[in-house]
Design an enzyme around this catalytic site. Structure first.
Site, PDB file in Angstrom:
ATOM      1  N   SER A  20       0.809  -1.211   0.000  1.00 34.65           N
ATOM      2  CA  SER A  20       0.000   0.000   0.000  1.00 34.65           C
ATOM      3  C   SER A  20       0.847   1.268   0.000  1.00 34.65           C
ATOM      4  O   SER A  20       1.903   1.338   0.650  1.00 34.65           O
ATOM      5  CB  SER A  20      -0.867  -0.025   1.267  1.00 34.65           C
ATOM      6  OG  SER A  20      -1.445   1.226   1.479  1.00 34.65           O
TER       7      SER A  20
ATOM      8  N   TYR B  33      -2.510  -0.912  10.483  1.00 30.56           N
ATOM      9  CA  TYR B  33      -2.760  -1.543   9.180  1.00 30.56           C
ATOM     10  C   TYR B  33      -1.547  -1.375   8.260  1.00 30.56           C
ATOM     11  O   TYR B  33      -1.028  -2.350   7.709  1.00 30.56           O
ATOM     12  CB  TYR B  33      -4.008  -0.934   8.524  1.00 30.56           C
ATOM     13  CG  TYR B  33      -4.082  -1.196   7.037  1.00 30.56           C
ATOM     14  CD1 TYR B  33      -4.374  -2.466   6.544  1.00 30.56           C
ATOM     15  CD2 TYR B  33      -3.800  -0.175   6.113  1.00 30.56           C
ATOM     16  CE1 TYR B  33      -4.398  -2.716   5.173  1.00 30.56           C
ATOM     17  CE2 TYR B  33      -3.822  -0.412   4.743  1.00 30.56           C
ATOM     18  CZ  TYR B  33      -4.123  -1.687   4.281  1.00 30.56           C
ATOM     19  OH  TYR B  33      -4.143  -1.927   2.923  1.00 30.56           O
TER      20      TYR B  33
ATOM     21  N   LYS C 258       1.640  -4.043   6.617  1.00 27.25           N
ATOM     22  CA  LYS C 258       2.114  -4.163   5.225  1.00 27.25           C
ATOM     23  C   LYS C 258       3.634  -4.036   5.171  1.00 27.25           C
ATOM     24  O   LYS C 258       4.296  -4.757   4.435  1.00 27.25           O
ATOM     25  CB  LYS C 258       1.460  -3.085   4.354  1.00 27.25           C
ATOM     26  CG  LYS C 258      -0.034  -3.268   4.172  1.00 27.25           C
ATOM     27  CD  LYS C 258      -0.341  -4.462   3.282  1.00 27.25           C
ATOM     28  CE  LYS C 258      -1.816  -4.757   3.190  1.00 27.25           C
ATOM     29  NZ  LYS C 258      -2.115  -5.985   2.458  1.00 27.25           N
TER      30      LYS C 258
HETATM   31  N1  LIG Z   1      -8.725  -0.948  -1.248  1.00 26.42           N
HETATM   32  C1  LIG Z   1      -7.668  -0.161  -1.153  1.00 26.42           C
HETATM   33  O1  LIG Z   1      -7.782   1.058  -1.203  1.00 26.42           O
HETATM   34  C2  LIG Z   1      -6.278  -0.764  -1.019  1.00 26.42           C
HETATM   35  C3  LIG Z   1      -5.167   0.069  -1.136  1.00 26.42           C
HETATM   36  C4  LIG Z   1      -3.895  -0.481  -0.986  1.00 26.42           C
HETATM   37  C5  LIG Z   1      -3.744  -1.842  -0.735  1.00 26.42           C
HETATM   38  N2  LIG Z   1      -4.842  -2.626  -0.615  1.00 26.42           N
HETATM   39  C6  LIG Z   1      -4.655  -4.064  -0.345  1.00 26.42           C
HETATM   40  O2  LIG Z   1      -5.257  -4.808  -1.388  1.00 26.42           O
HETATM   41  C7  LIG Z   1      -5.769  -6.042  -0.885  1.00 26.42           C
HETATM   42  C8  LIG Z   1      -7.213  -6.197  -1.287  1.00 26.42           C
HETATM   43  O3  LIG Z   1      -7.949  -5.088  -0.793  1.00 26.42           O
HETATM   44  P1  LIG Z   1      -9.517  -4.937  -1.011  1.00 26.42           P
HETATM   45  O4  LIG Z   1      -9.828  -3.490  -1.016  1.00 26.42           O
HETATM   46  O5  LIG Z   1      -9.946  -5.782  -2.158  1.00 26.42           O
HETATM   47  O6  LIG Z   1     -10.040  -5.545   0.365  1.00 26.42           O
HETATM   48  P2  LIG Z   1     -11.275  -6.527   0.675  1.00 26.42           P
HETATM   49  O7  LIG Z   1     -11.506  -6.466   2.148  1.00 26.42           O
HETATM   50  O8  LIG Z   1     -12.409  -6.257  -0.257  1.00 26.42           O
HETATM   51  O9  LIG Z   1     -10.658  -7.953   0.299  1.00 26.42           O
HETATM   52  C9  LIG Z   1      -9.893  -8.714   1.194  1.00 26.42           C
HETATM   53  C10 LIG Z   1     -10.415 -10.141   1.122  1.00 26.42           C
HETATM   54  O10 LIG Z   1      -9.594 -10.953   1.963  1.00 26.42           O
HETATM   55  C11 LIG Z   1     -10.436 -11.891   2.617  1.00 26.42           C
HETATM   56  N3  LIG Z   1      -9.711 -12.334   3.828  1.00 26.42           N
HETATM   57  C12 LIG Z   1      -9.328 -11.560   4.879  1.00 26.42           C
HETATM   58  N4  LIG Z   1      -8.639 -12.301   5.779  1.00 26.42           N
HETATM   59  C13 LIG Z   1      -8.576 -13.562   5.269  1.00 26.42           C
HETATM   60  C14 LIG Z   1      -7.972 -14.782   5.705  1.00 26.42           C
HETATM   61  N5  LIG Z   1      -7.290 -14.846   6.862  1.00 26.42           N
HETATM   62  N6  LIG Z   1      -8.078 -15.886   4.935  1.00 26.42           N
HETATM   63  C15 LIG Z   1      -8.768 -15.843   3.752  1.00 26.42           C
HETATM   64  N7  LIG Z   1      -9.351 -14.719   3.281  1.00 26.42           N
HETATM   65  C16 LIG Z   1      -9.263 -13.587   4.027  1.00 26.42           C
HETATM   66  C17 LIG Z   1     -11.724 -11.143   2.891  1.00 26.42           C
HETATM   67  O11 LIG Z   1     -12.836 -11.983   3.074  1.00 26.42           O
HETATM   68  C18 LIG Z   1     -11.852 -10.302   1.610  1.00 26.42           C
HETATM   69  O12 LIG Z   1     -12.615 -10.950   0.629  1.00 26.42           O
HETATM   70  C19 LIG Z   1      -5.542  -6.001   0.630  1.00 26.42           C
HETATM   71  O13 LIG Z   1      -4.373  -6.725   0.941  1.00 26.42           O
HETATM   72  C20 LIG Z   1      -5.352  -4.531   0.917  1.00 26.42           C
HETATM   73  O14 LIG Z   1      -4.554  -4.315   2.050  1.00 26.42           O
HETATM   74  C21 LIG Z   1      -6.110  -2.123  -0.758  1.00 26.42           C
END
Ligand SMILES: NC(=O)c1ccc[n+]([C@@H]2O[C@H](COP(=O)([O-])OP(=O)(O)OC[C@H]3O[C@@H](n4cnc5c(N)ncnc54)[C@H](O)[C@@H]3O)[C@@H](O)[C@H]2O)c1
Length: 334
Positions: A117, A141, A145
């Protein structure tokens, strides 16, 4: 190629699964449905379970021995919740990821693409950050990362594990067919708040922080269309080995953004233009921990992956508006 996506029921994971399918690849989803909706894994190969469940991962690989690469997206992602529940965040994002990586190496599946991130970056003077810019993660959080980035680098130095770490900037929008998008009932991020204010579900959109040292005093971000972000993963899995060979490393970090900084006021103006109606706006003090922000230097993504974003902020806003109009059909709630 067959690609394992942990967290593939989530916002970015389900969009990435679709982008992989469009490119002729097969996603295999592993997700506990901790937050992602079941609707986003319909019609896909799906294993419901935890990333730290070594027996389940072994079964997934037994049943799909042709998996070439794992995109590790599963995580807890809510910043204020991470302040209140650091244990859950370090357990799920760090400890469980370590189990996953170790088991992938044991199973002979060493290629990992990791979702990191932009919230890792410290604020720099002109707000443009490249992969070597100083880091200062400001929440539990974001710190999970950073710990994972360090763990991946160390494991890649001494085991077969190989890692490409993508630092995402601020994804917005939906996939082109409006099949997946933001699923939170009350989205907390800026575009979701704008959509709610525009639709009258909130009295107004609140700009938090107007005294930042940016061109108009409001926070600056690099909003990337989630479809562009999804496609960066397709390129990264396709070029995984050659990308690492090119940089001469066993793990590497790559920014994924547009390369353009957009302030909150600019985003509001663009939103009103696309929506073709004014949105009531109020101003308030910054919330604790609100960062001024950053935008990506994207030279490395271009040079190493041959990837650049192609969609505009306007495209992303109309995609988000389309998704919010349609999502009840898919999710069952507005
Ligand atoms: N959305 C953003 O703005 C953003 C920005 C930077 C980085 N990210 C990273 O991108 C990735 C995806 O983000 P997102 O926005 O799609 O989030 P999201 O919460 O929609 O997706 C995360 C998924 O992981 C699953 N999950 C969580 N813990 C789990 C576990 N222990 N075992 C199995 N499944 C599990 C959840 O059910 C969910 O479907 C994450 O790692 C997040 O940190 C997101």
């Amino acid at each position: 190629m067959k690609v394992l996506i942990t967290g593939g029921a989530g916002y970015i994971g389900s969009t990435t699964a679709k982008a992989l399918e469009e490119a002729g690849h097969t996603p295999v989803i592993l997700d506990s449905l901790l937050s992602g909706p079941r609707a986003f894994v319909k019609n896909r190969i799906f294993y419901e379970g935890d990333i730290a469940d070594r027996a389940l991962l072994t079964r997934v690989i037994d049943e799909h021995p042709d998996i070439d690469c794992t995109i590790h997206m599963a995580a807890r992602i809510v910043v204020p919740e991470s302040v209140e529940q650091p244990y859950s965040y370090y357990r799920d994002n760090v400890a469980k990821s370590l189990e996953l990586f170790d088991q992938l190496v044991i199973l002979g599946k060493p290629r990992v693409l990791f979702s990191s991130s932009a919230s890792l970056y410290a604020t720099v003077e002109n707000f443009e950050v490249d992969e070597s810019s100083p880091l200062d993660p400001s929440s539990p959080y974001a710190r999970t990362k950073l710990v994972m980035e360090m763990a991946l680098r160390d494991m890649a130095a001494s085991t077969d594990l190989r890692a490409i770490i993508l630092r995402y900037f601020n994804p917005i929008g939906s996939d082109p067919n409006l099949e997946s998008g933001v699923y939170a009932r009350e989205p907390s991020h800026v575009l979701g708040q704008l959509v709610m204010a525009a639709q009258g579900l909130k009295d107004s959109f609140t700009i938090t922080g107007t005294d930042h040292p940016t061109r108009d005093g409001t926070g600056i971000r690099d909003y990337i269309h989630v479809w562009d972000l999804a496609r960066s993963h397709v390129v990264a899995v396709e070029k995984f080995d050659t990308a690492l060979e090119e940089v001469g490393e066993t793990s590497t970090v790559i920014n994924v953004g547009t390369g353009d900084g957009v302030t909150v006021r600019e985003l509001v103006e663009t939103f009103q233009r696309v929506y073709d109606a004014p949105v009531p706006v109020t101003e308030a003090a910054p919330r604790p921990g609100d960062a001024v922000g950053a935008f990506a230097n994207v030279d490395k993504a271009r040079d190493v992956l041959g990837w650049t974003s192609s969609l505009t902020t306007e495209d992303a806003i109309s995609s988000a508006l389309g998704w919010f109009r349609k999502r009840k059909q898919i999710l069952g709630y507005d």
